[in-house]
Design a protein around this motif. Structure first.
Motif, short mmCIF file in Angstrom:
data_model
loop_
_atom_site.label_atom_id
_atom_site.label_comp_id
_atom_site.label_asym_id
_atom_site.label_seq_id
_atom_site.Cartn_x
_atom_site.Cartn_y
_atom_site.Cartn_z
N ARG A 198 5.42 13.27 -9.59
CA ARG A 198 4.57 12.18 -10.03
C ARG A 198 3.10 12.47 -9.77
O ARG A 198 2.25 12.31 -10.63
CB ARG A 198 4.96 10.91 -9.26
N GLN A 245 0.83 -1.20 0.00
CA GLN A 245 0.00 0.00 0.00
C GLN A 245 0.87 1.25 0.00
O GLN A 245 0.54 2.25 -0.65
CB GLN A 245 -0.92 -0.02 1.21
N VAL A 284 8.52 5.33 -11.40
CA VAL A 284 8.40 4.48 -10.23
C VAL A 284 9.55 3.48 -10.13
O VAL A 284 9.67 2.74 -9.17
CB VAL A 284 7.04 3.72 -10.19
N SER A 334 3.66 5.49 -5.61
CA SER A 334 3.60 5.58 -7.07
C SER A 334 2.62 6.65 -7.54
O SER A 334 2.76 7.20 -8.60
CB SER A 334 3.25 4.22 -7.68
N GLU A 385 -4.29 -11.23 -6.08
CA GLU A 385 -2.90 -10.84 -6.20
C GLU A 385 -2.68 -9.89 -7.36
O GLU A 385 -3.52 -9.77 -8.23
CB GLU A 385 -2.01 -12.09 -6.35
N ASN A 386 -1.58 -9.29 -7.34
CA ASN A 386 -1.38 -8.21 -8.28
C ASN A 386 -0.06 -8.35 -9.02
O ASN A 386 0.79 -9.10 -8.63
CB ASN A 386 -1.40 -6.89 -7.54
N ILE A 387 0.08 -7.53 -10.02
CA ILE A 387 1.27 -7.39 -10.86
C ILE A 387 2.08 -8.68 -11.03
O ILE A 387 2.54 -9.23 -10.04
CB ILE A 387 2.18 -6.25 -10.37
N ILE A 408 5.33 -2.39 -4.50
CA ILE A 408 4.07 -2.92 -5.00
C ILE A 408 4.20 -4.41 -5.25
O ILE A 408 3.32 -5.19 -4.91
CB ILE A 408 3.64 -2.19 -6.29
N TYR A 460 -2.68 0.50 -13.43
CA TYR A 460 -2.04 -0.82 -13.46
C TYR A 460 -3.03 -1.88 -13.92
O TYR A 460 -4.24 -1.72 -13.80
CB TYR A 460 -1.55 -1.20 -12.06
N PHE A 462 -3.56 -4.62 -12.42
CA PHE A 462 -4.33 -5.13 -11.26
C PHE A 462 -4.82 -4.01 -10.37
O PHE A 462 -4.93 -4.16 -9.16
CB PHE A 462 -3.48 -6.13 -10.48
N ILE A 517 1.91 1.76 -3.51
CA ILE A 517 0.87 2.41 -4.32
C ILE A 517 0.82 3.90 -4.03
O ILE A 517 0.83 4.74 -4.93
CB ILE A 517 -0.51 1.77 -4.04
N LEU A 518 0.82 4.19 -2.72
CA LEU A 518 0.80 5.61 -2.33
C LEU A 518 1.96 6.34 -2.96
O LEU A 518 1.81 7.43 -3.51
CB LEU A 518 0.88 5.75 -0.81
N PRO A 560 8.96 2.38 -5.27
CA PRO A 560 7.53 2.10 -5.33
C PRO A 560 7.21 0.78 -6.04
O PRO A 560 6.37 0.01 -5.56
CB PRO A 560 6.94 3.27 -6.09
N ILE A 561 7.88 0.51 -7.13
CA ILE A 561 7.47 -0.66 -7.89
C ILE A 561 7.87 -1.94 -7.16
O ILE A 561 7.14 -2.92 -7.13
CB ILE A 561 8.06 -0.62 -9.34
N ILE A 600 -6.04 1.17 -2.83
CA ILE A 600 -5.81 0.92 -1.40
C ILE A 600 -7.06 0.23 -0.86
O ILE A 600 -8.16 0.81 -0.88
CB ILE A 600 -5.56 2.23 -0.65
#
Lengths: 832, 226
Positions: free
Chosen positions: B83, A305, B56, A311, A830-832, A406, B91, B93, A308-309, A402-403, B97
């Motif tokens: 940014r 999180q 990023v 990014s 799940e992500n990315i 994430i 993204y 996905f 994400i914040l 950030p990446i 938050i």
């Protein structure tokens, strides 16, 4: 509220359990710090109050000041309060049995000072015709003055060689003293007080103190000074004395000053402070562990999180602030709760101690002081702890790109080399075991935190419980083998008198059994040594031994007890011979003497243990290893009283088995009052000593177990947070395992194995460490007495069960949570 | 001069023999208001490229200039601020938050900047993205398409200079995909928003003004649709 703060609050309330556990961790460590600091300040307050009670609430005393100087002193701004009294003069006390205290000393005090006297009986004087007398006029001087009697005092000055003497000058018969009468007056005795403090009447002061009320202006005042602040009391007193022309004697109330911290060179207080300092450091270190751990867990969970914040444009400063805010929220709840709990714990402990130790403490009462300082200390330390714990995690959160955040794969960066499983484990526990074993290796850092928390708790538990165990054993063992619970010691000079006194005391109904020991000192000729004895004494010629008669009845009982006929032993001795010594750390036991010839040849020793060369034989036919009542030595020659009559023996011990030692003590003190000859007889009440020792150990164990409990609880919160989050983070993996066909049973087994690995690892480290600790404690104890080292098996078993129980429960908890989830949902989530 | 200028951009992972050049010396520029699609096989380096464009991740070498600012010359805090004001990222996905609701998620970049969200603008956005009656919902209460619309909202709330989308339809069915494409298109046309999309989706590629094809970290074609 800004969005980031809202984010923190929402996160805390959504992860309720972790938040609560963390708050409990903070609370416990604050409570511990508060309790330790609170105990120290309560002790200090107790000691200060005790000193005030015993010696008076003042810092400096100045004696016999003249009127004109008094006003000047009173103007000093450092002084909070001045209390005045006057030594009015002496009066002869001819009947006094104490040759160094032939006088009564009349003291006039103002009302407030009178109130500080400890009244035993009656009331305080209300006018100038009434007096209270000190108790020791009767107990020490042997003069029985009763309340209601009137006594005529010829109040006089003590003069010797033209000098006026005071209470600080000792009475000696070498120097003649004249009493110069000032006035005489009849006084009515209205009360009896405890002996006043040494500032008013020293041990050696020649006059027994009697006190009357005197509110008038005095001509020759002594004053108690209480400063506003006791710091630099010496300089302040010097300044006062320097301001006036005359020179006066002064003294300091060191006991009070010491506990107030003004005279801190004293070792007791600095030890108290340094010990509590060490304890607090231990607590802080372990707290930082827990709190930091729970922060880093919370950060790990949220790292995505934060990614994400970041990014979408949160600066690292904002993220840091965010983490610190989280710490602030947790602290503002946890610290006050901890302070309240800690204060409550101190309150309970103080009352418990007063209850348990009532007898041992002999009237001292522990006071509970509302610990402002400890509260401040706690808040300060806890805040520092939280700040450092969170800033550390905050840095980590802000640093991750950030990446990467994430993707959240920082925590599971692994190298295949390190993950080689053990073949053994794979054969024993199959794939499930292999996976759980590898998992521990993968999560090395978290795994280590859990293991360390467990190891700390196990080690502390095992070593401290041995400490308590040895303590109790010492308290009991020492008294267990004693066939007596009371002992009397006589003065060395007039032996036959002592024997007479002992026989008088023996008539008491409170005595069931007794043994009066009559002894002579001898030296055994070296040719009677056994091989064992020769090795011990080497070439020494001085083989000192005691010949003891233990009283007729005792002797007969003793002879029967070892299976012989008392008649045979009227003129023979029995050898007690069971000697033990340490050689190269090893205990060696054997017989010192060789009695093949059925006798020992002895050389009588005089009072100074010099040989008199009066050589005589004692026939010995029997050797025993069992000692009669009262004999604590392992060797000695025991003979009948009849045989002892031939010698110029000494009587200085009487051993008693009493059915009521407290009653016996009271009888003794009344005997002492009626006949001063008893004054020289001392006593030891072993029953009371044992009771107070046990009470002491009990209090210490309450402290230690409390400490262990809280430290372990802190550990448990730590483990709870680690394991549950670890489980959470691996949800996807678990779902995957299930989706490819791992059955529920296999899955549960895998998790259980993991907890067993945790437990085993921490026990493997913790138990040996605990044993080492307990061995050191044993070493410290064994200085005082012989005791074989025993592994603390019970503690080890308890620790083992406890560890598996705790880990099992926590694992079960997280399993339940995981098993409730749907496989596909978890995988998709799940992500990315 | 273009709104985005990329020069000799390189990103490599590993060392020695294991060295992989995910982005290998790429240069191109994009003009304001362009709708660019970047396509390529999986593993071709397109996602890495997009992360580099979005600031990023950090490149091994080369420069990325947005509105004339060389973003990797900025300190990390300044880059973060840059940014949130100039780049909107979407993204595959969604990356919402989970504990914040729709409205709060969309408002995030604005709030991070310490600004209050213009409520008219928020309403307009929610209306356009058809999220009006969902604004108090948490992300896990929404469908994939709805979640992606939230992330589009989050990307354009601050009117960024460029909008980057990483396979925005990769996880969605065709109906939802069409919707997402139409929103991207809409923002491109209505607000003259510069949009760069990484995609497998032929349909998006066809909608784009320009299609850049990447293979092995290099641009192998750069064509304009007519």
């Amino acid at each position: 509220m800004n969005i980031l703060k809202k984010f923190v609050i929402k996160d805390l309330s959504l992860n309720k359990k972790r938040t609560i556990v963390t708050i409990i961790g903070i609370m416990l460590s604050s409570a511990l710090i508060c309790a330790v600091a609170g105990m120290v300040t309560s002790f200090q307050k107790t000691l200060v109050e005790y000193a005030k009670q015993e010696y008076g609430d003042f810092h400096t005393i100045i004696y016999d000041i003249q009127k004109e100087d008094l006003g000047k002193i009173k103007q000093n701004e450092e002084i909070e309060k001045v209390l005045e009294y006057e030594y009015k003069g002496y009066s002869n006390l001819e009947a006094s049995k104490n040759e160094y205290k032939p006088y009564i000393c009349l003291v006039g005090m103002e009302k407030e000072l009178l109130n500080n006297l400890k009244l035993v009986e009656g009331r305080l004087p209300e006018n100038e015709d009434e007096i209270v007398i000190s108790k020791h006029i009767k107990t020490n001087g042997g003069i029985d003055l009763k309340i209601g009697e009137t006594i005529k005092l010829e109040v006089s000055e003590r003069i010797s060689d033209g000098y006026k003497l005071n209470q600080r000058t000792i009475f000696t018969e070498d120097k003649e003293e004249i009493l110069n009468k000032i006035y005489d007056k009849e006084y009515k005795i209205v009360g009896i007080i405890e002996r006043p403090s040494t500032f008013i009447e020293d041990r050696q002061s020649p006059g027994y103190t009697v006190v009357t009320l005197d509110n008038k202006e005095k001509t020759n005042t002594s004053i108690f000074i209480k400063f506003k602040d006791s710091k630099d009391y010496k300089e302040k007193t010097k300044t006062i004395l320097a301001d006036i022309e005359n020179e006066y004697e002064c003294d300091y109330n060191i006991s009070l000053l010491r506990w107030e911290g003004a005279a801190l060179s004293d070792s007791t207080m600095s030890m108290l402070y340094s010990v509590s300092g060490v304890v607090i450091v231990i607590i802080i270190v372990s707290s930082i562990f827990v709190i930091k751990n729970s922060f880093s867990i919370s950060i790990t969970e949220k790292i995505k999180q934060y990614g994400i914040l970041s990014s979408i444009g949160a600066t690292s400063k904002q993220i840091k602030k965010n983490v610190l805010f989280e710490g602030f929220v947790l602290g503002i709840i946890g610290i006050p709760l901890g302070v309240i709990c800690g204060m409550f714990a101190v309150f309970v402990l103080i009352h418990l101690m007063n209850y348990i130790l009532a007898e041992a403490l002999d009237g001292i009462k522990f006071m509970y002081s509302v610990p402002y300082l400890p509260i401040l200390i706690t808040i300060l330390f806890s805040t520092i702890t939280i700040y450092f714990s969170s800033i550390f995690s905050a840095r980590k959160a802000a640093k991750t790109s950030p990446i990467e955040a994430i993707r959240n794969n920082d925590e599971i960066k692994i190298k295949s080399k390190k993950l080689k499983g053990s073949k053994l484990i794979k054969t024993i526990f199959k794939v499930g075991g292999d996976i759980s074993y590898k998992n521990l290796k993968r999560n090395k850092r978290k795994y280590r935190t859990t293991v360390i928390s467990l190891v700390v708790s196990i080690t502390i538990f095992i070593s401290l419980s041995s400490f308590i165990d040895f303590g109790f054993k010492m308290a009991n063992e020492y008294y267990k083998n004693k066939k007596f619970n009371f002992a009397l010691y006589g003065g060395p000079e007039k032996n036959r008198d002592t024997e007479e006194l002992f026989n008088q005391i023996a008539k008491s109904e409170k005595i069931n059994d007794y043994s009066i020991h009559k002894t002579i000192q001898v030296s055994v000729l070296p040719e009677y040594l056994s091989d064992f004895g020769k090795e011990y004494f080497q070439d020494s010629e001085d083989i000192e031994e005691r010949v003891i008669a233990i009283g007729e009845k005792q002797f007969n009982d003793f002879v029967k007890q070892i299976g012989e006929d008392p008649k045979k032993y009227e003129n023979k001795g029995i050898l007690l011979d069971n000697f033990t010594y340490f050689k190269d750390e090893k205990k060696i036991n054997g017989n010192l003497y060789n009695i093949e010839n059925n006798k020992l040849t002895l050389n009588l020793l005089d009072e100074n243990y010099e040989k008199t060369n009066k050589i005589f034989d004692i026939q010995i036919e029997k050797r025993t290893e069992e000692a009669p009542m009262g004999l604590e030595e392992s060797t000695g020659i025991i003979i009948s009283d009849k045989m002892m009559e031939k010698f110029d023996y000494k009587v200085n011990r009487m051993y008693i088995m009493s059915n009521d030692t407290t009653g016996l003590r009271e009888e003794l003190s009344s005997l002492k009052i009626s006949n001063p000859a008893y004054e020289k007889i001392g006593y030891s009440d072993y029953e009371e000593a044992q009771r107070s020792e046990q009470a002491m150990v009990l209090v210490v164990s309450i402290f230690l177990y409390g400490f262990i409990a809280v430290i372990s609880l802190i550990g448990v919160t730590n483990i709870f947070n680690t394991i549950t989050t670890n489980m959470n983070l691996r949800q996807k993996e678990f779902a995957m395992l299930k989706s490819i066909g791992m059955t529920q049973n296999e899955f549960d087994r895998m998790i259980r194995l993991e907890s067993i690995f945790y437990g085993i690892k921490s026990l493997v480290i913790g138990i040996p460490l605990g044993c080492i600790g307990s061995y050191f404690i044993y070493k410290a104890f064994s200085e005082g007495m012989e005791m074989a080292y025993k592994l603390p098996i019970t503690a080890i078993i308890i620790a083992t069960l406890f560890v598996f129980l705790i880990i099992g429960l926590i694992m079960k908890y997280s399993l339940n949570k995981i098993n409730k989830q749907n496989i596909i949902d978890t995988i998709r989530n799940e992500n990315i | 001069m273009g709104i985005l200028e990329v020069k000799n951009l390189k990103k490599s992972y590993g060392k020695g023999e294991n060295k992989v050049n995910a982005v290998d010396d790429i240069s191109f520029s994009v003009n304001e208001g362009e709708f660019v699609a970047i396509i390529g096989a999986s593993g071709s380096g397109k996602s890495t490229l997009l992360h580099l464009l979005g600031g990023v991740d950090r490149p091994t070498s080369g420069t990325v200039k947005i509105k004339g600012t060389d973003i990797y010359k900025l300190k990390s805090d300044n880059l973060a601020i840059f940014r949130r004001r100039n780049i909107g990222i979407i993204y595959q996905f969604y990356n919402l938050i989970p504990i914040l609701n729709v409205e709060e998620n969309i408002a995030l970049p604005c709030e991070l900047d310490g600004k209050n969200v213009d409520s008219r603008k928020m309403d307009d956005l929610l209306q356009t993205l058809k999220l009006k009656d969902r604004k108090k919902h948490l992300p896990n209460e929404l469908s994939g398409g709805q979640q992606q619309r939230v992330s589009i909202g989050r990307a354009i709330i601050n009117n960024p200079a460029i909008m980057l989308a990483d396979e925005p339809t990769g996880n969605l069915d065709s109906k939802a995909s069409e919707e997402i494409i139409s929103y991207l298109k809409l923002s491109n046309q209505k607000y003259n928003q510069t949009v760069i999309v990484i995609t497998h989706d032929e349909k998006i590629a066809k909608e784009a003004d320009r299609v850049i094809t990447i293979d092995d970290g290099k641009i192998i074609s750069d064509e304009r649709n007519i």
